[in-house]
Design a protein around this motif. Structure first.
Motif, PDB file in Angstrom:
ATOM      1  N   ILE A  58      20.611  35.203  76.797  1.00  0.00           N
ATOM      2  CA  ILE A  58      19.625  35.674  75.810  1.00  0.00           C
ATOM      3  C   ILE A  58      19.701  34.834  74.541  1.00  0.00           C
ATOM      4  CG2 ILE A  58      18.955  37.629  74.351  1.00  0.00           C
ATOM      5  CD1 ILE A  58      20.071  39.466  76.576  1.00  0.00           C
ATOM      6  N   TYR A  59      20.925  34.610  74.065  1.00  0.00           N
ATOM      7  CA  TYR A  59      21.097  33.821  72.846  1.00  0.00           C
ATOM      8  C   TYR A  59      20.620  32.382  73.050  1.00  0.00           C
ATOM      9  CZ  TYR A  59      23.319  32.041  68.604  1.00  0.00           C
ATOM     10  OH  TYR A  59      23.554  31.453  67.372  1.00  0.00           O
ATOM     11  N   GLY A  60      20.763  31.895  74.278  1.00  0.00           N
ATOM     12  CA  GLY A  60      20.286  30.544  74.575  1.00  0.00           C
ATOM     13  C   GLY A  60      18.794  30.393  74.372  1.00  0.00           C
ATOM     14  N   THR A  61      18.020  31.436  74.701  1.00  0.00           N
ATOM     15  CA  THR A  61      16.568  31.356  74.469  1.00  0.00           C
ATOM     16  C   THR A  61      16.266  31.327  72.983  1.00  0.00           C
ATOM     17  OG1 THR A  61      16.238  33.782  74.474  1.00  0.00           O
ATOM     18  CG2 THR A  61      16.146  32.641  76.601  1.00  0.00           C
ATOM     19  N   VAL A  62      17.056  32.072  72.193  1.00  0.00           N
ATOM     20  CA  VAL A  62      16.870  32.091  70.736  1.00  0.00           C
ATOM     21  C   VAL A  62      17.107  30.705  70.152  1.00  0.00           C
ATOM     22  CG1 VAL A  62      17.806  32.976  68.558  1.00  0.00           C
ATOM     23  CG2 VAL A  62      17.465  34.530  70.496  1.00  0.00           C
ATOM     24  N   VAL A  63      18.245  30.126  70.504  1.00  0.00           N
ATOM     25  CA  VAL A  63      18.603  28.807  69.971  1.00  0.00           C
ATOM     26  C   VAL A  63      17.589  27.750  70.397  1.00  0.00           C
ATOM     27  CG1 VAL A  63      20.350  26.986  70.007  1.00  0.00           C
ATOM     28  CG2 VAL A  63      21.048  29.387  69.872  1.00  0.00           C
ATOM     29  N   SER A  64      17.148  27.829  71.640  1.00  0.00           N
ATOM     30  CA  SER A  64      16.177  26.861  72.142  1.00  0.00           C
ATOM     31  C   SER A  64      14.884  26.903  71.336  1.00  0.00           C
ATOM     32  CB  SER A  64      15.889  27.127  73.616  1.00  0.00           C
ATOM     33  OG  SER A  64      14.926  26.228  74.111  1.00  0.00           O
ATOM     34  N   LEU A  65      14.372  28.108  71.074  1.00  0.00           N
ATOM     35  CA  LEU A  65      13.126  28.249  70.311  1.00  0.00           C
ATOM     36  C   LEU A  65      13.315  27.865  68.851  1.00  0.00           C
ATOM     37  CD1 LEU A  65      11.774  31.572  71.840  1.00  0.00           C
ATOM     38  CD2 LEU A  65      10.676  29.334  71.978  1.00  0.00           C
ATOM     39  N   ALA A  66      14.452  28.246  68.267  1.00  0.00           N
ATOM     40  CA  ALA A  66      14.686  27.947  66.855  1.00  0.00           C
ATOM     41  C   ALA A  66      14.908  26.458  66.620  1.00  0.00           C
ATOM     42  CB  ALA A  66      15.890  28.742  66.351  1.00  0.00           C
ATOM     43  N   SER A 121      14.190  35.854  64.661  1.00  0.00           N
ATOM     44  CA  SER A 121      13.678  36.028  63.292  1.00  0.00           C
ATOM     45  C   SER A 121      14.744  35.737  62.248  1.00  0.00           C
ATOM     46  CB  SER A 121      13.158  37.463  63.108  1.00  0.00           C
ATOM     47  OG  SER A 121      12.076  37.720  63.976  1.00  0.00           O
ATOM     48  N   ILE A 122      16.002  35.818  62.633  1.00  0.00           N
ATOM     49  CA  ILE A 122      17.105  35.468  61.726  1.00  0.00           C
ATOM     50  C   ILE A 122      17.416  33.974  61.821  1.00  0.00           C
ATOM     51  CG2 ILE A 122      19.549  35.845  61.197  1.00  0.00           C
ATOM     52  CD1 ILE A 122      19.207  38.608  62.606  1.00  0.00           C
ATOM     53  N   HIS A 123      17.592  33.508  63.050  1.00  0.00           N
ATOM     54  CA  HIS A 123      18.051  32.128  63.290  1.00  0.00           C
ATOM     55  C   HIS A 123      17.060  31.094  62.769  1.00  0.00           C
ATOM     56  CE1 HIS A 123      19.845  28.716  65.297  1.00  0.00           C
ATOM     57  NE2 HIS A 123      20.773  29.476  65.861  1.00  0.00           N
ATOM     58  N   ILE A 124      15.780  31.387  62.828  1.00  0.00           N
ATOM     59  CA  ILE A 124      14.764  30.402  62.456  1.00  0.00           C
ATOM     60  C   ILE A 124      14.888  29.965  61.000  1.00  0.00           C
ATOM     61  CG2 ILE A 124      13.010  32.112  61.811  1.00  0.00           C
ATOM     62  CD1 ILE A 124      12.419  28.786  63.700  1.00  0.00           C
ATOM     63  N   TRP A 125      15.439  30.836  60.124  1.00  0.00           N
ATOM     64  CA  TRP A 125      15.560  30.497  58.706  1.00  0.00           C
ATOM     65  C   TRP A 125      16.641  29.455  58.454  1.00  0.00           C
ATOM     66  CZ3 TRP A 125      12.177  31.951  54.986  1.00  0.00           C
ATOM     67  CH2 TRP A 125      11.227  32.911  55.355  1.00  0.00           C
ATOM     68  N   ALA A 126      17.542  29.279  59.388  1.00  0.00           N
ATOM     69  CA  ALA A 126      18.542  28.219  59.245  1.00  0.00           C
ATOM     70  C   ALA A 126      17.873  26.846  59.241  1.00  0.00           C
ATOM     71  CB  ALA A 126      19.574  28.300  60.367  1.00  0.00           C
ATOM     72  N   GLY A 127      16.668  26.769  59.822  1.00  0.00           N
ATOM     73  CA  GLY A 127      15.952  25.497  59.886  1.00  0.00           C
ATOM     74  C   GLY A 127      15.665  24.898  58.523  1.00  0.00           C
ATOM     75  N   ILE A 128      15.485  25.731  57.503  1.00  0.00           N
ATOM     76  CA  ILE A 128      15.228  25.215  56.158  1.00  0.00           C
ATOM     77  C   ILE A 128      16.374  24.322  55.709  1.00  0.00           C
ATOM     78  CG2 ILE A 128      14.949  25.851  53.725  1.00  0.00           C
ATOM     79  CD1 ILE A 128      13.550  28.395  54.661  1.00  0.00           C
ATOM     80  N   PHE A 129      17.590  24.758  55.976  1.00  0.00           N
ATOM     81  CA  PHE A 129      18.764  23.995  55.549  1.00  0.00           C
ATOM     82  C   PHE A 129      19.016  22.804  56.464  1.00  0.00           C
ATOM     83  CE2 PHE A 129      19.468  28.543  54.517  1.00  0.00           C
ATOM     84  CZ  PHE A 129      19.142  28.438  53.168  1.00  0.00           C
TER      85      PHE A 129
END
Length: 446
Positions: free
Chosen positions: A260-268, A342-350
């Motif tokens: 499940i977490y792998g799908t999150v990381v892949s999309l983010a 929705s949480i992980h995607i905000w790391a993209g700013i940094f």
């Protein structure tokens, strides 16, 4: 097509580098669309547990493959810009060093697997990890990418990546249609790397180059190793703080949660090609400005930080609201991943800002500082994961990643030599420069 004039950039340089960025963007956008669609199909076909098993080998070998690259790619790009007449010596020497590194990591991976599995038995067989360990050898051909980057010829990179991803996607879809077992998909991951290596080799030969002309020179090897080792160590640290969360999720929560977490990381992380493409394309312009006009150099850096924030913030807002819909439509078996995305995607700013400031550190020769800030991010990520994954599950891993990326990016505020760049990033992050530009434009119109 006429490129609009942007204050702080020469129009001729802007035309050249933005067009090259455009080629890179086309390649990455094509790759993004293909990978996401195939990723949806693959996730639904395998299910959470098997997807977790497939995700684990890639995460396990990432640290070793990063070490095998020896950090020479970016350094060779810089040297090719400075000494294009030494092309064959630089590329030949770097290739031999990277192949040697790739061969060296295979026994190290086996030893690491034995040690780790003695602590906690792994559900992923070593054969899967061994298969992917050969990517360390194949990545040696990525040195050809450095050559095209130095010549700002993004269209060739585009050709290789689009063709490779189309073949890769077709292969995985064929395996799904045939009802193939998990082992075939592990081989498919290695096949992806092989395709990229073959593509780079073909396009290099097609454009008049020949690896038969490459030469290994001991003096250049010593020079590359002496100057690039901080980049190699930094690459390992980057892989740790970008991939350690997956290994720790599997350790604490098991293979299904890793799937499940792998799908999150892949999309983010699908969007992380954007800062790389932009920075790769405009880096020669930034280096030229540093040589010729320091004021213009600072303006270009500020413009880059602004651009990174505008793009990453827009993506973060969009994905935050779209996450639930994406999972309901495309990944109904993985719905618990939506709030985590929705949480992980905000790391993209940094990540975006870190990619841009990383070029400043390279341009100024602050390689060791770059390594130190990456180390800080890795330490923070590991420590927070230890406490938060058992308590909050995969959401804890996402929060740990977010904070670790923030710490890594803005650690330069603590160093006197780099503090000004940190302040410039803060000005972009809080949209101060955006409002200043809007105000200045309105004043001119009045």
């Amino acid at each position: 097509m006429k490129i609009p004039k942007i204050q702080g950039f020469d129009q001729d340089a802007l035309e050249k580098y933005v067009k090259n960025t455009g080629w890179l963007m086309i390649a990455r956008v094509g790759s993004l669309g293909i990978k996401i669609l195939v990723g949806f199909a693959l996730a639904n076909y395998l299910g959470a547990s098997q997807l977790g098993i497939l995700t684990y080998p890639t995460s396990f070998v990432t640290f070793f493959v990063a070490a095998a690259a020896l950090g020479v790619d970016g350094f060779v790009t810089r040297e090719l810009l400075r000494f294009p007449e030494k092309k064959n010596e630089l590329m030949g020497t770097a290739f031999v060093l990277k192949v040697t590194g790739g061969l060296t990591i295979i026994p190290l991976i086996y030893f690491a697997y034995l040690v780790y599995s003695s602590v906690k038995p792994l559900e992923t067989p070593f054969s899967y990890i061994l298969i992917l360990s050969f990517t360390g050898i194949l990545q040696a051909f990525n040195i050809i990418d450095s050559y095209f980057q130095s010549r700002t010829q993004g269209k060739y990179i585009m050709t290789v990546q689009i063709a490779g991803n189309l073949i890769s996607a077709a292969t995985k879809l064929l395996l799904i249609i045939l009802g193939a077992g998990l082992t075939w998909f592990v081989f498919a991951l290695l096949f992806d790397v092989l395709l990229l290596a073959a593509g780079y080799l073909y396009i290099y030969q097609r454009n008049g180059g020949s690896i038969l002309n490459w030469k290994f020179e001991g003096t250049i090897a010593k020079f590359l190793l002496r100057n690039s080792w901080p980049l190699a160590f930094s690459a390992v640290l980057v892989s740790i703080y970008m991939s350690i969360d997956k290994l720790m999720v599997e350790y604490y929560l098991g293979k299904a949660e890793l799937g499940i977490y792998g799908t999150v990381v892949s999309l983010a992380e699908s969007w992380y090609f954007i800062p790389v493409a932009i920075v790769t394309s405009v880096f020669p312009a930034i280096m030229n400005a540093r040589r010729d006009d320091l004021v213009r150099y600072q303006r270009r850096m500020q413009n880059m930080y602004d651009l990174m924030v505008w793009i990453s913030l827009s993506l973060a807002i969009f994905m935050t609201f779209a996450a639930s819909l994406i999972y309901r439509i495309f990944l109904p078996k993985f719905l618990s991943g939506a709030p985590v995305l929705s949480i992980h995607i905000w790391a993209g700013i940094f990540v975006f800002l870190g990619s841009a400031s990383g070029q400043f550190l390279i341009a100024e020769g602050y390689i060791k500082l770059s390594m130190m800030r990456t180390a800080m991010g890795a330490v923070v990520n590991i420590v927070l994961n230890i406490f938060w994954i058992p308590k909050y599950g995969i959401a804890g891993a996402a929060y740990a990643t977010l904070i670790a990326y923030f710490v890594s990016t803005f650690w330069i505020l603590l160093i006197p030599q780099t503090r000004q760049q940190g302040i410039m990033m803060l000005r972009s992050l809080f949209l101060i420069t955006l409002f200043q530009k809007i105000s200045a434009r309105n004043s001119l119109q009045e």
